[in-house]
Design an enzyme around this catalytic site. Structure first.
Site, PDB file in Angstrom:
ATOM      1  N   HIS A  18       0.851  -1.202   0.000  1.00 20.25           N
ATOM      2  CA  HIS A  18       0.000   0.000   0.000  1.00 20.25           C
ATOM      3  C   HIS A  18       0.879   1.242   0.000  1.00 20.25           C
ATOM      4  O   HIS A  18       1.969   1.251   0.575  1.00 20.25           O
ATOM      5  CB  HIS A  18      -0.981   0.016   1.171  1.00 20.25           C
ATOM      6  CG  HIS A  18      -0.354   0.042   2.541  1.00 20.25           C
ATOM      7  ND1 HIS A  18       0.037   1.210   3.159  1.00 20.25           N
ATOM      8  CD2 HIS A  18      -0.079  -0.944   3.419  1.00 20.25           C
ATOM      9  CE1 HIS A  18       0.540   0.934   4.354  1.00 20.25           C
ATOM     10  NE2 HIS A  18       0.489  -0.369   4.540  1.00 20.25           N
ATOM     11  N   ASP A  49      -0.480   4.365   0.808  1.00 20.64           N
ATOM     12  CA  ASP A  49      -0.926   5.339   1.802  1.00 20.64           C
ATOM     13  C   ASP A  49      -0.150   5.129   3.097  1.00 20.64           C
ATOM     14  O   ASP A  49       0.398   4.052   3.348  1.00 20.64           O
ATOM     15  CB  ASP A  49      -2.433   5.237   2.045  1.00 20.64           C
ATOM     16  CG  ASP A  49      -2.825   3.974   2.806  1.00 20.64           C
ATOM     17  OD1 ASP A  49      -2.520   2.876   2.304  1.00 20.64           O
ATOM     18  OD2 ASP A  49      -3.440   4.082   3.884  1.00 20.64           O
ATOM     19  N   GLU A  93      -5.155   1.573   3.138  1.00 17.35           N
ATOM     20  CA  GLU A  93      -4.990   0.480   4.112  1.00 17.35           C
ATOM     21  C   GLU A  93      -4.926   1.009   5.539  1.00 17.35           C
ATOM     22  O   GLU A  93      -5.512   0.435   6.456  1.00 17.35           O
ATOM     23  CB  GLU A  93      -3.729  -0.321   3.783  1.00 17.35           C
ATOM     24  CG  GLU A  93      -3.589  -1.629   4.563  1.00 17.35           C
ATOM     25  CD  GLU A  93      -2.942  -1.463   5.936  1.00 17.35           C
ATOM     26  OE1 GLU A  93      -3.084  -2.370   6.769  1.00 17.35           O
ATOM     27  OE2 GLU A  93      -2.296  -0.414   6.170  1.00 17.35           O
TER      28      GLU A  93
END
Length: 451
Positions: free
Chosen positions: A90, A92, A156
Site C-alpha cells: 500500500h 498510503d 490500508e
C-alpha cells in the site's frame, strides 16, 4: 549473502531503489482528506502506475474504490501456462504525528546511522520498492517465470475497506495461485520471518452526555454528573488490575504456539521506560498475537492549556479492539459496544457507533509456497532458517482475498521489523533488509515457478 546473480543484481540496483523510495516518500499520501490534500494521494497513485508501466506491466489502471480512494493495478504476463502470483503493498501512510518531533522531515527520505528515515519508508512504500527490485532482478537474469499481478492499495491505514469492496465487486481482477502481502516484517533485523497470523480490529466511538451544557465546577461540582469522569470509568472497565483486556463475553482462544518473544527484548523494542511493568499475563507472544487487546486511541475533552473550571456535559472516545484468529470481529464489535453501554455509570446517556473493522487471519503454512519461500530465505539470509511469527496488527484485505480465492496460498513478509518504528515518529527502513527481502522475493518467484 552468497555469490548469486540475483543477489548481485539487487545490490547493484539498490541506489536506484533509494532514489525511487525518496520520490515516493515525498508524497504526503495520508488517506484522510480532512487533514491532507487528496492530490498527494493521487500523485502517489500515479507514481506507482508510471513505475509499473515502465516495467512493461499491462492493463495498468488507477482504480477508484468505494471509499473514495484509489488503488493501482498492473499485470505482467509470464510464460504460457505459468502460475500467477499477486504482489500486494500500500502507498498510503499514517499521519506523521508531531512533525516537530522528527529528527528529519517525515516526508523527506534521510539516511542516518545506516537506515533510511521517512514516513512510509517501511510501511509500506518500501514494500512497493521491494516488489520492483525483485522483478527487476529476475528480468535481468533470465526473466520473470510467473504471471505477476501487482495491487497497491490507497487506504490500508484508514481501514475504510475501499480495496476490499472493489475486489468483491470485481472478483476476477486479483485471482492468483499465490499472494505475497508485502506489509509485515521480520521478527528482528536479520531473522527471516513470515507472518502466519494477524489480529483483526474493530473501532468503536463512544459518546457520553450528562448535562445540557458545561457547568461551573465550584457551583455545581460534587453533585452534577461529569461526563468526562463517567467516560474515564467506562474506559477503565476495559482492563483488569494487571492491564489485561476485559470485554464482557469476549474470551480468547488458547495461547500462541510458535516463535516466542523474549520479555526483555520486547521491553527494548517497545521502548518501555525503566521501572514500568508490562501489562497482562502469559507470554509476550500470547499477549500480542493470540489475545484481544483494547486501546483508547483518542478522547475528545478540553486540553490542559486553556481549560476552565467546568463540569463537562459531554465527552467521547475512539476505542480500538484487536482480536486474534478464532474471534469474529463483527461479534467482538457488538460485545465491545454492549460492554461500554453496560458499564456507563450514573444513568448517563451513552451512544456507541462502530466505525471500522477487519477480520483476523491465519495462514496455511503447509502449502508449497511456504517451502519455496523458506528455500529462498536461506539464500537471502545465509545461516538463518525462516521463522513463523504472529503480528498484532491488522490487514483486513487478507481475509477478503482468502474468502474470494480459497485455493490461493497467502504469504506475509515485509520491512516492518521493530527498529522501523512504523506508525511512530522517526519511522525508518533498513536498506540491508530491503536488499535481502528483495532477493528472497525474487528467488521465491523462481522457486515457486518450478515447484
Amino acid at each position: 549473502m552468497s555469490s548469486n546473480p540475483v543477489v548481485e543484481t539487487v545490490a547493484a540496483l539498490l541506489p536506484r531503489a533509494k532514489a525511487e523510495l525518496a520520490e515516493l516518500v515525498a508524497f504526503k499520501s495520508v488517506a484522510d482528506f480532512a487533514q491532507f490534500p487528496r492530490s498527494e494521494s493521487e500523485g502517489a497513485a500515479n507514481w506507482v502506475a508510471d513505475a509499473l508501466r515502465a516495467e512493461d506491466f499491462r492493463d495498468v489502471a488507477v482504480l477508484d474504490t468505494p471509499d473514495g480512494t484509489q488503488s493501482v493495478y498492473g499485470y505482467l504476463p509470464g510464460p504460457e501456462g505459468a502460475k500467477t502470483v499477486l504482489l500486494y503493498a500500500h502507498y498510503d501512510v499514517q499521519p506523521p504525528l508531531d512533525e516537530a518531533a522528527w529528527t528529519s522531515p517525515p516526508f523527506e527520505l534521510t539516511e542516518r546511522n545506516g537506515r533510511w528515515y521517512g514516513r512510509g519508508a517501511a510501511d509500506c512504500k518500501g514494500g512497493l520498492i521491494m516488489h520492483l527490485l525483485a522483478l527487476r532482478a529476475l528480468k535481468a537474469n533470465g526473466g520473470v517465470p510467473v504471471h505477476v499481478k501487482v495491487i497497491a492499495e490507497g487506504s490500508e491505514e484508514m481501514g475504510t475497506g475501499g480495496l476490499e469492496r472493489y475486489a468483491e465487486q470485481h472478483p476476477d481482477l486479483l485471482t492468483a495461485d499465490t499472494i505475497v502481502i508485502g506489509d509485515t516484517g521480520n521478527f528482528r533485523v536479520g531473522l527471516p520471518t513470515v507472518t502466519t497470523t494477524l489480529r483483526g480490529m474493530t473501532l468503536v466511538r463512544v459518546q457520553i452526555d450528562t448535562l445540557q451544557g458545561n457547568l461551573h465546577s465550584g457551583q455545581f461540582g460534587g453533585a452534577a454528573p461529569d461526563a468526562l469522569a463517567a467516560l474515564i470509568r467506562v474506559l477503565d472497565s476495559l482492563r483488569a488490575e494487571d492491564g489485561s483486556t476485559t470485554v464482557d463475553g469476549l474470551t480468547p482462544e488458547s495461547g500462541w504456539e510458535g516463535l516466542e518473544y523474549d520479555e526483555e527484548q520486547f521491553r527494548k523494542d517497545a521502548k518501555v521506560l525503566d521501572g514500568v511493568g508490562l501489562i497482562g499475563d502469559g507470554s509476550v507472544a500470547d499477549r500480542i498475537w493470540a489475545r484481544p487487546a483494547v486501546t483508547v486511541l483518542g478522547i475528545d475533552c478540553p486540553p490542559v492549556v486553556g481549560a476552565t473550571p467546568s463540569v463537562q456535559a459531554g465527552a467521547r472516545a475512539l476505542v480500538s479492539l484487536r482480536v486474534p484468529p478464532g474471534v469474529d470481529a463483527a461479534e467482538a464489535s457488538k460485545l465491545l459496544q454492549a460492554h461500554l453501554e453496560a458499564h456507563t455509570p450514573w444513568g448517563a446517556r451513552v451512544r456507541t457507533e462502530p466505525v471500522g473493522q477487519g477480520q483476523p487471519f491465519r495462514a496455511d503454512t503447509t502449502s508449497p509456497a511456504y517451502q519455496a519461500m523458506a528455500d529462498a530465505m536461506k539464500v537471502a539470509y545465509p545461516g538463518e532458517t525462516m521463522q513463523y511469527a504472529g503480528q498484532g496488527g491488522s490487514i483486513p484485505l487478507c481475509n477478503t482475498l482468502a474468502s474470494l480465492y480459497p485455493q490461493a496460498e497467502i504469504l506475509l513478509i515485509g520491512l516492518s521489523e521493530p527498529e522501523a518504528q512504523i506508525h511512530a515518529v522517526d519511522e525508518s527502513v533498513s536498506p540491508e533488509e530491503l536488499e535481502r527481502l528483495s532477493v528472497a522475493e525474487a528467488l521465491f518467484l523462481r522457486n515457486y515457478a518450478t515447484g
